[in-house]
Scaffold this motif. Structure first.
Motif, PDB file in Angstrom:
ATOM      1  N   ASN A  85       3.498  12.562  20.646  1.00 16.28           N
ATOM      2  CA  ASN A  85       2.108  12.549  20.322  1.00 16.28           C
ATOM      3  C   ASN A  85       1.543  14.011  20.945  1.00 16.28           C
ATOM      4  O   ASN A  85       0.316  14.082  21.098  1.00 16.28           O
ATOM      5  CB  ASN A  85       1.182  11.553  20.835  1.00 16.28           C
ATOM      6  N   GLY A  86       2.407  15.052  20.590  1.00 15.94           N
ATOM      7  CA  GLY A  86       1.753  16.445  21.206  1.00 15.94           C
ATOM      8  C   GLY A  86       1.972  16.909  22.573  1.00 15.94           C
ATOM      9  O   GLY A  86       1.550  17.866  22.833  1.00 15.94           O
ATOM     10  N   TYR A  87       2.900  15.896  22.951  1.00 11.10           N
ATOM     11  CA  TYR A  87       3.162  16.136  24.290  1.00 11.10           C
ATOM     12  C   TYR A  87       4.533  16.284  24.661  1.00 11.10           C
ATOM     13  O   TYR A  87       5.359  15.663  23.989  1.00 11.10           O
ATOM     14  CB  TYR A  87       2.578  14.742  25.318  1.00 11.10           C
ATOM     15  N   THR A  88       4.989  16.745  25.920  1.00  8.76           N
ATOM     16  CA  THR A  88       6.365  16.686  26.384  1.00  8.76           C
ATOM     17  C   THR A  88       6.292  15.821  27.590  1.00  8.76           C
ATOM     18  O   THR A  88       5.504  15.892  28.575  1.00  8.76           O
ATOM     19  CB  THR A  88       6.950  18.062  26.725  1.00  8.76           C
ATOM     20  N   ILE A 139       3.832   5.688  30.557  1.00 14.20           N
ATOM     21  CA  ILE A 139       3.696   6.816  29.632  1.00 14.20           C
ATOM     22  C   ILE A 139       2.465   6.580  28.525  1.00 14.20           C
ATOM     23  O   ILE A 139       1.585   7.691  28.561  1.00 14.20           O
ATOM     24  CB  ILE A 139       4.968   7.186  28.828  1.00 14.20           C
ATOM     25  N   VAL A 140       2.535   5.683  27.984  1.00 17.37           N
ATOM     26  CA  VAL A 140       1.253   5.658  26.879  1.00 17.37           C
ATOM     27  C   VAL A 140      -0.046   5.496  27.934  1.00 17.37           C
ATOM     28  O   VAL A 140      -1.049   6.256  27.216  1.00 17.37           O
ATOM     29  CB  VAL A 140       1.558   4.147  26.401  1.00 17.37           C
ATOM     30  N   GLU A 141      -0.218   5.059  28.785  1.00 13.53           N
ATOM     31  CA  GLU A 141      -1.573   5.123  29.468  1.00 13.53           C
ATOM     32  C   GLU A 141      -1.874   6.434  29.786  1.00 13.53           C
ATOM     33  O   GLU A 141      -2.972   6.636  30.051  1.00 13.53           O
ATOM     34  CB  GLU A 141      -1.467   3.814  30.621  1.00 13.53           C
ATOM     35  N   LYS A 142      -0.899   7.059  30.478  1.00  9.65           N
ATOM     36  CA  LYS A 142      -1.094   8.691  30.756  1.00  9.65           C
ATOM     37  C   LYS A 142      -1.697   9.201  29.599  1.00  9.65           C
ATOM     38  O   LYS A 142      -2.620  10.144  29.693  1.00  9.65           O
ATOM     39  CB  LYS A 142       0.437   9.288  31.638  1.00  9.65           C
ATOM     40  N   ILE A 143      -0.722   9.464  28.504  1.00 14.37           N
ATOM     41  CA  ILE A 143      -1.297  10.110  27.690  1.00 14.37           C
ATOM     42  C   ILE A 143      -2.726   9.821  26.944  1.00 14.37           C
ATOM     43  O   ILE A 143      -3.624  10.265  26.427  1.00 14.37           O
ATOM     44  CB  ILE A 143      -0.080  10.014  26.488  1.00 14.37           C
ATOM     45  N   ALA A 144      -2.978   8.404  26.757  1.00 12.52           N
ATOM     46  CA  ALA A 144      -4.062   7.795  26.297  1.00 12.52           C
ATOM     47  C   ALA A 144      -5.348   8.260  27.267  1.00 12.52           C
ATOM     48  O   ALA A 144      -6.438   8.523  26.614  1.00 12.52           O
ATOM     49  CB  ALA A 144      -4.149   6.160  26.300  1.00 12.52           C
ATOM     50  N   LYS A 145      -5.277   8.207  28.599  1.00 13.89           N
ATOM     51  CA  LYS A 145      -6.334   8.618  29.487  1.00 13.89           C
ATOM     52  C   LYS A 145      -6.475  10.290  29.220  1.00 13.89           C
ATOM     53  O   LYS A 145      -7.543  10.623  29.096  1.00 13.89           O
ATOM     54  CB  LYS A 145      -5.719   8.496  30.666  1.00 13.89           C
ATOM     55  N   PRO A 187       2.824   4.739  17.221  1.00 15.40           N
ATOM     56  CA  PRO A 187       3.317   4.194  18.592  1.00 15.40           C
ATOM     57  C   PRO A 187       4.387   4.895  19.208  1.00 15.40           C
ATOM     58  O   PRO A 187       5.189   5.506  18.437  1.00 15.40           O
ATOM     59  CB  PRO A 187       3.673   2.547  18.149  1.00 15.40           C
ATOM     60  N   ILE A 188       4.428   4.660  20.543  1.00 18.79           N
ATOM     61  CA  ILE A 188       5.383   5.395  21.088  1.00 18.79           C
ATOM     62  C   ILE A 188       6.888   4.795  20.776  1.00 18.79           C
ATOM     63  O   ILE A 188       7.738   6.076  20.991  1.00 18.79           O
ATOM     64  CB  ILE A 188       5.339   5.057  22.796  1.00 18.79           C
ATOM     65  N   HIS A 189       7.266   3.961  20.392  1.00 19.34           N
ATOM     66  CA  HIS A 189       8.497   3.559  19.836  1.00 19.34           C
ATOM     67  C   HIS A 189       8.945   4.266  18.506  1.00 19.34           C
ATOM     68  O   HIS A 189      10.085   4.271  18.260  1.00 19.34           O
ATOM     69  CB  HIS A 189       8.741   2.109  19.307  1.00 19.34           C
ATOM     70  N   TYR A 190       7.846   5.082  17.928  1.00 21.22           N
ATOM     71  CA  TYR A 190       8.488   6.068  16.906  1.00 21.22           C
ATOM     72  C   TYR A 190       9.173   7.200  17.606  1.00 21.22           C
ATOM     73  O   TYR A 190       9.827   8.062  16.620  1.00 21.22           O
ATOM     74  CB  TYR A 190       7.263   6.591  16.154  1.00 21.22           C
ATOM     75  N   ALA A 191       8.971   7.774  18.701  1.00 18.61           N
ATOM     76  CA  ALA A 191       9.406   8.727  19.494  1.00 18.61           C
ATOM     77  C   ALA A 191      10.758   8.524  20.406  1.00 18.61           C
ATOM     78  O   ALA A 191      11.653   9.108  20.406  1.00 18.61           O
ATOM     79  CB  ALA A 191       8.297   9.447  20.338  1.00 18.61           C
ATOM     80  N   ILE A 192      10.855   7.341  20.992  1.00 21.25           N
ATOM     81  CA  ILE A 192      11.831   6.896  21.661  1.00 21.25           C
ATOM     82  C   ILE A 192      12.138   5.293  21.600  1.00 21.25           C
ATOM     83  O   ILE A 192      11.004   4.463  21.549  1.00 21.25           O
ATOM     84  CB  ILE A 192      11.661   7.398  23.307  1.00 21.25           C
ATOM     85  N   ASP A 193      13.230   5.225  22.001  1.00 21.74           N
ATOM     86  CA  ASP A 193      13.517   3.385  22.014  1.00 21.74           C
ATOM     87  C   ASP A 193      13.091   3.109  23.537  1.00 21.74           C
ATOM     88  O   ASP A 193      13.563   3.146  24.604  1.00 21.74           O
ATOM     89  CB  ASP A 193      14.974   3.293  22.117  1.00 21.74           C
ATOM     90  N   THR A 194      11.971   2.242  23.223  1.00 22.17           N
ATOM     91  CA  THR A 194      11.196   1.986  24.779  1.00 22.17           C
ATOM     92  C   THR A 194      12.018   0.889  25.602  1.00 22.17           C
ATOM     93  O   THR A 194      11.989   0.819  26.759  1.00 22.17           O
ATOM     94  CB  THR A 194       9.484   1.494  24.356  1.00 22.17           C
ATOM     95  N   ASP A 195      12.785   0.176  24.879  1.00 27.62           N
ATOM     96  CA  ASP A 195      13.557  -0.872  25.600  1.00 27.62           C
ATOM     97  C   ASP A 195      14.360  -0.199  26.474  1.00 27.62           C
ATOM     98  O   ASP A 195      14.956  -0.548  27.440  1.00 27.62           O
ATOM     99  CB  ASP A 195      14.143  -1.813  24.486  1.00 27.62           C
ATOM    100  N   ALA A 196      15.332   0.790  25.773  1.00 27.39           N
ATOM    101  CA  ALA A 196      16.336   1.466  26.462  1.00 27.39           C
ATOM    102  C   ALA A 196      15.664   2.268  27.580  1.00 27.39           C
ATOM    103  O   ALA A 196      16.381   2.551  28.584  1.00 27.39           O
ATOM    104  CB  ALA A 196      17.126   2.330  25.437  1.00 27.39           C
ATOM    105  N   LEU A 197      14.687   3.024  27.255  1.00 27.63           N
ATOM    106  CA  LEU A 197      13.988   3.866  28.337  1.00 27.63           C
ATOM    107  C   LEU A 197      13.642   2.743  29.560  1.00 27.63           C
ATOM    108  O   LEU A 197      13.863   3.496  30.598  1.00 27.63           O
ATOM    109  CB  LEU A 197      12.650   4.280  27.827  1.00 27.63           C
ATOM    110  N   ASP A 198      12.900   1.820  29.546  1.00 22.89           N
ATOM    111  CA  ASP A 198      12.577   1.022  30.268  1.00 22.89           C
ATOM    112  C   ASP A 198      13.748   0.294  31.068  1.00 22.89           C
ATOM    113  O   ASP A 198      13.827   0.292  32.218  1.00 22.89           O
ATOM    114  CB  ASP A 198      11.772  -0.186  29.939  1.00 22.89           C
ATOM    115  N   LEU A 202      -3.577   4.930  20.247  1.00 21.21           N
ATOM    116  CA  LEU A 202      -2.468   6.099  20.143  1.00 21.21           C
ATOM    117  C   LEU A 202      -1.760   5.909  19.015  1.00 21.21           C
ATOM    118  O   LEU A 202      -1.220   4.776  18.432  1.00 21.21           O
ATOM    119  CB  LEU A 202      -1.671   6.056  21.095  1.00 21.21           C
ATOM    120  N   LYS A 203      -1.647   6.725  17.960  1.00 18.09           N
ATOM    121  CA  LYS A 203      -0.955   6.844  16.769  1.00 18.09           C
ATOM    122  C   LYS A 203       0.087   7.985  16.601  1.00 18.09           C
ATOM    123  O   LYS A 203      -0.519   9.121  16.854  1.00 18.09           O
ATOM    124  CB  LYS A 203      -1.641   6.977  15.514  1.00 18.09           C
TER     125      LYS A 203
END
Length: 88
Positions: free
Chosen positions: A60-63, A11-17, A29-40, A26-27
């Motif tokens: 970061n401005g995306y759904t 997800i981070v790589e797609k948005i960064a691209k 970090p994604i873990h401010y929006a969702i629990d990345t460990d739980a998502l993974d 990216l600011k």
């Protein structure tokens, strides 16, 4: 043993691209929006029947939408919020 990329990193790589920056830039970090460990962990199971049918969150401005098999779709908020610009 084959290593696979974590879903949160994908997800981070797609948005960064889309933003034209490196993933670490990216600011916030994604873990401010969702629990990345739980998502993974939701998508690590090989049994897709046990996983969610869809996960959706804003970052970061995306759904960000992740389907049952882990495919990721990223849309700007404006596109997701205003599909038809009609005046009533």
């Amino acid at each position: 043993m084959q290593t696979t990329q974590s879903l949160s990193l994908k997800i981070v790589e797609k948005i960064a691209k889309r933003e034209g920056v490196q993933p670490e830039e990216l600011k916030p970090p994604i873990h401010y929006a969702i629990d990345t460990d739980a998502l993974d962990s939701l998508y690590q199971s090989s049994d897709s029947e046990k996983g969610p049918s869809k996960v959706e969150f804003r970052y970061n401005g995306y759904t960000v939408t992740v389907d049952r098999v882990g495919d990721v779709d990223v849309e700007k908020h404006a596109a997701a919020l205003e599909p038809n610009k009609t005046v009533a």
